[in-house]
Design a protein around this motif. Structure first.
Motif, PDB file in Angstrom:
ATOM      1  N   GLY A  46      -1.069  11.027   3.889  1.00  0.00           N
ATOM      2  CA  GLY A  46      -0.870  10.056   2.813  1.00  0.00           C
ATOM      3  C   GLY A  46      -2.081   9.851   1.931  1.00  0.00           C
ATOM      4  N   TYR A  47      -3.021  10.778   1.949  1.00  0.00           N
ATOM      5  CA  TYR A  47      -4.203  10.662   1.096  1.00  0.00           C
ATOM      6  C   TYR A  47      -3.817  10.803  -0.374  1.00  0.00           C
ATOM      7  CZ  TYR A  47      -7.262  11.237   5.205  1.00  0.00           C
ATOM      8  OH  TYR A  47      -7.917  11.073   6.401  1.00  0.00           O
ATOM      9  N   ARG A  48      -4.454  10.005  -1.227  1.00  0.00           N
ATOM     10  CA  ARG A  48      -4.222  10.064  -2.663  1.00  0.00           C
ATOM     11  C   ARG A  48      -5.554   9.894  -3.408  1.00  0.00           C
ATOM     12  NH1 ARG A  48      -0.059  11.303  -0.716  1.00  0.00           N
ATOM     13  NH2 ARG A  48       2.063  10.605  -1.229  1.00  0.00           N
ATOM     14  N   SER A  49      -5.562  10.294  -4.659  1.00  0.00           N
ATOM     15  CA  SER A  49      -6.744  10.094  -5.505  1.00  0.00           C
ATOM     16  C   SER A  49      -6.699   8.696  -6.105  1.00  0.00           C
ATOM     17  CB  SER A  49      -6.785  11.136  -6.633  1.00  0.00           C
ATOM     18  OG  SER A  49      -6.899  12.449  -6.099  1.00  0.00           O
ATOM     19  N   ALA A  50      -7.841   8.027  -6.113  1.00  0.00           N
ATOM     20  CA  ALA A  50      -7.907   6.671  -6.665  1.00  0.00           C
ATOM     21  C   ALA A  50      -7.565   6.702  -8.146  1.00  0.00           C
ATOM     22  CB  ALA A  50      -9.308   6.103  -6.464  1.00  0.00           C
ATOM     23  N   PRO A  51      -6.781   5.736  -8.623  1.00  0.00           N
ATOM     24  CA  PRO A  51      -6.379   5.718 -10.040  1.00  0.00           C
ATOM     25  C   PRO A  51      -7.537   5.310 -10.943  1.00  0.00           C
ATOM     26  CG  PRO A  51      -5.624   3.728  -8.958  1.00  0.00           C
ATOM     27  CD  PRO A  51      -6.203   4.603  -7.884  1.00  0.00           C
ATOM     28  N   GLU A  52      -7.477   5.772 -12.173  1.00  0.00           N
ATOM     29  CA  GLU A  52      -8.458   5.388 -13.185  1.00  0.00           C
ATOM     30  C   GLU A  52      -7.741   4.615 -14.292  1.00  0.00           C
ATOM     31  OE1 GLU A  52     -11.587   8.416 -14.127  1.00  0.00           O
ATOM     32  OE2 GLU A  52     -10.240   9.780 -13.056  1.00  0.00           O
ATOM     33  N   TYR A  53      -8.511   3.907 -15.092  1.00  0.00           N
ATOM     34  CA  TYR A  53      -7.938   3.157 -16.223  1.00  0.00           C
ATOM     35  C   TYR A  53      -7.303   4.133 -17.209  1.00  0.00           C
ATOM     36  CZ  TYR A  53      -7.669   0.090 -20.282  1.00  0.00           C
ATOM     37  OH  TYR A  53      -7.217  -0.638 -21.356  1.00  0.00           O
ATOM     38  N   PRO A  54      -6.109   3.856 -17.765  1.00  0.00           N
ATOM     39  CA  PRO A  54      -5.311   2.624 -17.649  1.00  0.00           C
ATOM     40  C   PRO A  54      -4.284   2.642 -16.509  1.00  0.00           C
ATOM     41  CG  PRO A  54      -4.350   4.006 -19.325  1.00  0.00           C
ATOM     42  CD  PRO A  54      -5.554   4.757 -18.816  1.00  0.00           C
ATOM     43  N   THR A  55      -4.319   3.721 -15.683  1.00  0.00           N
ATOM     44  CA  THR A  55      -3.365   3.805 -14.571  1.00  0.00           C
ATOM     45  C   THR A  55      -3.512   2.618 -13.627  1.00  0.00           C
ATOM     46  OG1 THR A  55      -3.497   6.229 -14.714  1.00  0.00           O
ATOM     47  CG2 THR A  55      -2.518   5.291 -12.706  1.00  0.00           C
ATOM     48  N   THR A  56      -4.730   2.090 -13.510  1.00  0.00           N
ATOM     49  CA  THR A  56      -4.962   0.938 -12.637  1.00  0.00           C
ATOM     50  C   THR A  56      -4.085  -0.251 -13.032  1.00  0.00           C
ATOM     51  OG1 THR A  56      -6.830   0.366 -14.077  1.00  0.00           O
ATOM     52  CG2 THR A  56      -7.323   1.560 -12.034  1.00  0.00           C
ATOM     53  N   ALA A 104      -0.101  -1.280 -11.140  1.00  0.00           N
ATOM     54  CA  ALA A 104       0.064  -2.673 -10.710  1.00  0.00           C
ATOM     55  C   ALA A 104       1.293  -3.296 -11.372  1.00  0.00           C
ATOM     56  CB  ALA A 104      -1.183  -3.475 -11.044  1.00  0.00           C
ATOM     57  N   LYS A 105       1.483  -3.007 -12.648  1.00  0.00           N
ATOM     58  CA  LYS A 105       2.636  -3.525 -13.384  1.00  0.00           C
ATOM     59  C   LYS A 105       3.939  -3.000 -12.781  1.00  0.00           C
ATOM     60  CE  LYS A 105       4.483  -3.863 -18.094  1.00  0.00           C
ATOM     61  NZ  LYS A 105       4.261  -3.477 -19.528  1.00  0.00           N
ATOM     62  N   LYS A 106       3.938  -1.745 -12.407  1.00  0.00           N
ATOM     63  CA  LYS A 106       5.125  -1.138 -11.815  1.00  0.00           C
ATOM     64  C   LYS A 106       5.444  -1.780 -10.462  1.00  0.00           C
ATOM     65  CE  LYS A 106       7.180   3.391 -10.880  1.00  0.00           C
ATOM     66  NZ  LYS A 106       6.970   4.861 -10.929  1.00  0.00           N
ATOM     67  N   LEU A 107       4.405  -2.052  -9.677  1.00  0.00           N
ATOM     68  CA  LEU A 107       4.613  -2.687  -8.373  1.00  0.00           C
ATOM     69  C   LEU A 107       5.215  -4.087  -8.532  1.00  0.00           C
ATOM     70  CD1 LEU A 107       1.341  -1.671  -6.474  1.00  0.00           C
ATOM     71  CD2 LEU A 107       3.617  -0.668  -6.248  1.00  0.00           C
ATOM     72  N   TYR A 134       0.823  -1.212   0.000  1.00  0.00           N
ATOM     73  CA  TYR A 134       0.000   0.000   0.000  1.00  0.00           C
ATOM     74  C   TYR A 134       0.858   1.264   0.000  1.00  0.00           C
ATOM     75  CZ  TYR A 134      -4.307  -2.662   0.844  1.00  0.00           C
ATOM     76  OH  TYR A 134      -5.373  -3.511   0.729  1.00  0.00           O
ATOM     77  N   ARG A 135       1.969   1.240   0.721  1.00  0.00           N
ATOM     78  CA  ARG A 135       2.846   2.423   0.721  1.00  0.00           C
ATOM     79  C   ARG A 135       3.458   2.636  -0.663  1.00  0.00           C
ATOM     80  NH1 ARG A 135       3.364   4.666   5.521  1.00  0.00           N
ATOM     81  NH2 ARG A 135       2.747   3.438   7.348  1.00  0.00           N
ATOM     82  N   ALA A 136       3.851   1.546  -1.316  1.00  0.00           N
ATOM     83  CA  ALA A 136       4.396   1.667  -2.669  1.00  0.00           C
ATOM     84  C   ALA A 136       3.322   2.158  -3.633  1.00  0.00           C
ATOM     85  CB  ALA A 136       4.941   0.315  -3.127  1.00  0.00           C
ATOM     86  N   LEU A 137       2.098   1.663  -3.459  1.00  0.00           N
ATOM     87  CA  LEU A 137       0.988   2.101  -4.305  1.00  0.00           C
ATOM     88  C   LEU A 137       0.745   3.595  -4.151  1.00  0.00           C
ATOM     89  CD1 LEU A 137      -1.562   1.683  -6.071  1.00  0.00           C
ATOM     90  CD2 LEU A 137      -2.792   1.097  -3.969  1.00  0.00           C
ATOM     91  N   LEU A 138       0.647   4.062  -2.911  1.00  0.00           N
ATOM     92  CA  LEU A 138       0.378   5.483  -2.666  1.00  0.00           C
ATOM     93  C   LEU A 138       1.518   6.359  -3.159  1.00  0.00           C
ATOM     94  CD1 LEU A 138      -1.188   5.206   0.917  1.00  0.00           C
ATOM     95  CD2 LEU A 138      -2.386   5.522  -1.266  1.00  0.00           C
ATOM     96  N   ASP A 139       2.747   5.847  -3.082  1.00  0.00           N
ATOM     97  CA  ASP A 139       3.895   6.603  -3.598  1.00  0.00           C
ATOM     98  C   ASP A 139       3.804   6.817  -5.097  1.00  0.00           C
ATOM     99  OD1 ASP A 139       5.061   6.913  -1.130  1.00  0.00           O
ATOM    100  OD2 ASP A 139       6.454   5.228  -1.342  1.00  0.00           O
ATOM    101  N   ASN A 140       3.080   5.943  -5.771  1.00  0.00           N
ATOM    102  CA  ASN A 140       2.945   6.047  -7.225  1.00  0.00           C
ATOM    103  C   ASN A 140       1.689   6.794  -7.659  1.00  0.00           C
ATOM    104  OD1 ASN A 140       5.101   4.361  -8.824  1.00  0.00           O
ATOM    105  ND2 ASN A 140       4.647   3.163  -6.987  1.00  0.00           N
ATOM    106  N   LEU A 141       0.960   7.328  -6.693  1.00  0.00           N
ATOM    107  CA  LEU A 141      -0.258   8.070  -7.007  1.00  0.00           C
ATOM    108  C   LEU A 141      -0.132   9.520  -6.541  1.00  0.00           C
ATOM    109  CD1 LEU A 141      -2.951   5.434  -5.873  1.00  0.00           C
ATOM    110  CD2 LEU A 141      -2.085   5.838  -8.180  1.00  0.00           C
ATOM    111  N   THR A 142      -1.019  10.360  -7.022  1.00  0.00           N
ATOM    112  CA  THR A 142      -1.035  11.772  -6.636  1.00  0.00           C
ATOM    113  C   THR A 142      -2.430  12.136  -6.122  1.00  0.00           C
ATOM    114  OG1 THR A 142      -1.649  12.440  -8.899  1.00  0.00           O
ATOM    115  CG2 THR A 142       0.715  12.375  -8.366  1.00  0.00           C
ATOM    116  N   LEU A 143      -2.579  13.366  -5.676  1.00  0.00           N
ATOM    117  CA  LEU A 143      -3.866  13.877  -5.220  1.00  0.00           C
ATOM    118  C   LEU A 143      -4.300  15.003  -6.156  1.00  0.00           C
ATOM    119  CD1 LEU A 143      -5.820  13.411  -2.764  1.00  0.00           C
ATOM    120  CD2 LEU A 143      -4.740  15.413  -1.717  1.00  0.00           C
TER     121      LEU A 143
END
Length: 378
Positions: A152-162, A166-169, A121-130
């Motif tokens: 650590g709040y972030r905006s939920a990703p949308e396709y194709p970022t979803t 995941a691929k990056k993780l 989850y920390r890696a996921l949030l690091d790859n997202l923005t708000l």
């Protein structure tokens, strides 16, 4: 002649009779209106695989399909059994077979250990923005840029970022199996799944580790706050209803609120440690949170003021106080009341700060709370 009388009934048997929809593809649960509290929102959660149900509003619950049938019809056990036997038979298994095939195809993966979940989850949030929209929303609640970053709040990703995230993780060496919110697409690719766009909120345990994520949805007809879960999806995992701790786990006094975001904002505005349960009736994980706060001596319950008028919230409050009474040898507790605004976060922001942040005001709040608790114990 063989006996075709059915002696055991499943949710799949009674759902068509009661007009309850069957779970959609890849799912084993449905949410419908509760026949007990008769609310307009779909608060009754039915798990077809486990044969259990529970209402998030009135807390009505049961562990068998027969019990649910009795709640819907108002019949006693004998009458309900007699009525069901006239409407179902042991040979009527089409819906059950189809449901089992769906379950096998989308079998739930077990929850990963907290250490793995926290890392992913920390890696996921690091790859997202708000987004600017979400940041402005939080600023309107009294938070600064630094505080929003700290939470650590972030905006939920949308396709194709979803798919891309995941691929990056995976490339970074993280395992996504057993992580609620992670699942595979129809093409077999790992992806991040959320029920819509919104603000992602980390749910922390007493050690500050991320147990799971909640989301505050941008657009909803009901249920603005939901857990990020991939239950019912390919290689998905169910989220639990975790309690969240915001602040110092060595605190001797803590506030207890309903809602993760509300708890985070209350912690920021008050400077107090805050224990957050996901909902007024979602108290199952509270004992675990209390066990992780060994220095805690006093709890101030800060449910929204609608507890006074809402019989279901009042019932949940009484249940909570009964739970806390079991810790009488370790801690004391009280229920806070305030004259205006619905939530404690609103009250702090409007009454103490008057829409303007001040370190002096935060010190004043802490001093008042500590003085009040000390006077009650003397």
């Amino acid at each position: 002649m063989p006996n075709t009388e059915k002696k055991y009934f499943t949710m799949y048997d009674i759902a068509p009779i009661l007009g309850i929809p069957l779970p959609g593809p890849g799912r084993t649960t449905v949410d419908v209106e509760c026949p007990c509290c008769k609310g307009k929102r779909k608060t009754l959660h039915i798990d077809f695989e486990k044969g259990m149900f529970r209402c998030a509003k009135c807390s009505e619950a049961g562990k068998t399909a027969m019990t649910l049938y009795m709640r819907y019809t108002g019949l006693d056990t004998y009458s309900a059994l007699k009525e069901l036997r006239t409407q179902t038979s042991v040979g009527d298994m089409e819906s059950m077979t189809r449901a089992k095939q769906t379950i096998q195809k989308n079998k739930e993966l077990p929850l990963a250990p907290i250490k793995e979940r926290d890392a992913v989850y920390r890696a996921l949030l690091d790859n997202l923005t708000l987004t600017a929209e979400h940041k402005n929303n939080l600023k309107g609640r009294g938070l600064t840029d630094d505080e929003i970053q700290q939470l650590g709040y972030r905006s939920a990703p949308e396709y194709p970022t979803t798919l891309e995230v995941a691929k990056k993780l995976l490339r970074q060496g993280y395992r996504l199996e057993g992580i609620p919110g992670m699942c595979k697409s129809a093409a077999g690719r790992w992806q991040v799944y959320t029920p819509g766009t919104g603000i992602l909120i980390p749910a922390l345990d007493c050690e500050g580790r991320i147990q799971g994520l909640q989301i505050r949805l941008d657009t909803v007809t009901e249920g603005k706050f939901r857990w990020v879960s991939s239950l019912g999806r390919r290689d998905g995992t169910k989220a639990m209803s975790w309690s969240h701790v915001s602040g110092d786990n060595r605190a001797t006094i803590a506030l207890l609120v309903e809602g993760l975001m509300k708890g985070d904002i209350t912690h920021i505005l008050s400077g107090m440690t805050v224990i957050c349960i996901p909902g007024t009736s979602a108290q199952g994980s509270l004992s675990e949170a209390l066990a992780g706060l060994p220095s805690l001596q006093h709890i101030i319950v800060c449910f929204d003021m609608d507890a006074i008028e809402n019989e279901h919230v009042m019932k949940d409050l009484q249940k909570l106080l009964q739970l806390l009474s079991g810790y009488a040898d370790k801690l004391t507790y009280e229920v806070a009341m305030w004259p205006e605004d619905k939530g404690i976060d609103d009250y702090l922001w409007h009454h103490y700060y008057r829409f303007e942040r001040s370190d002096e005001k935060k010190k004043e709040i802490i001093t008042r709370i500590q003085t009040r608790v000390a006077s009650r114990k003397s």
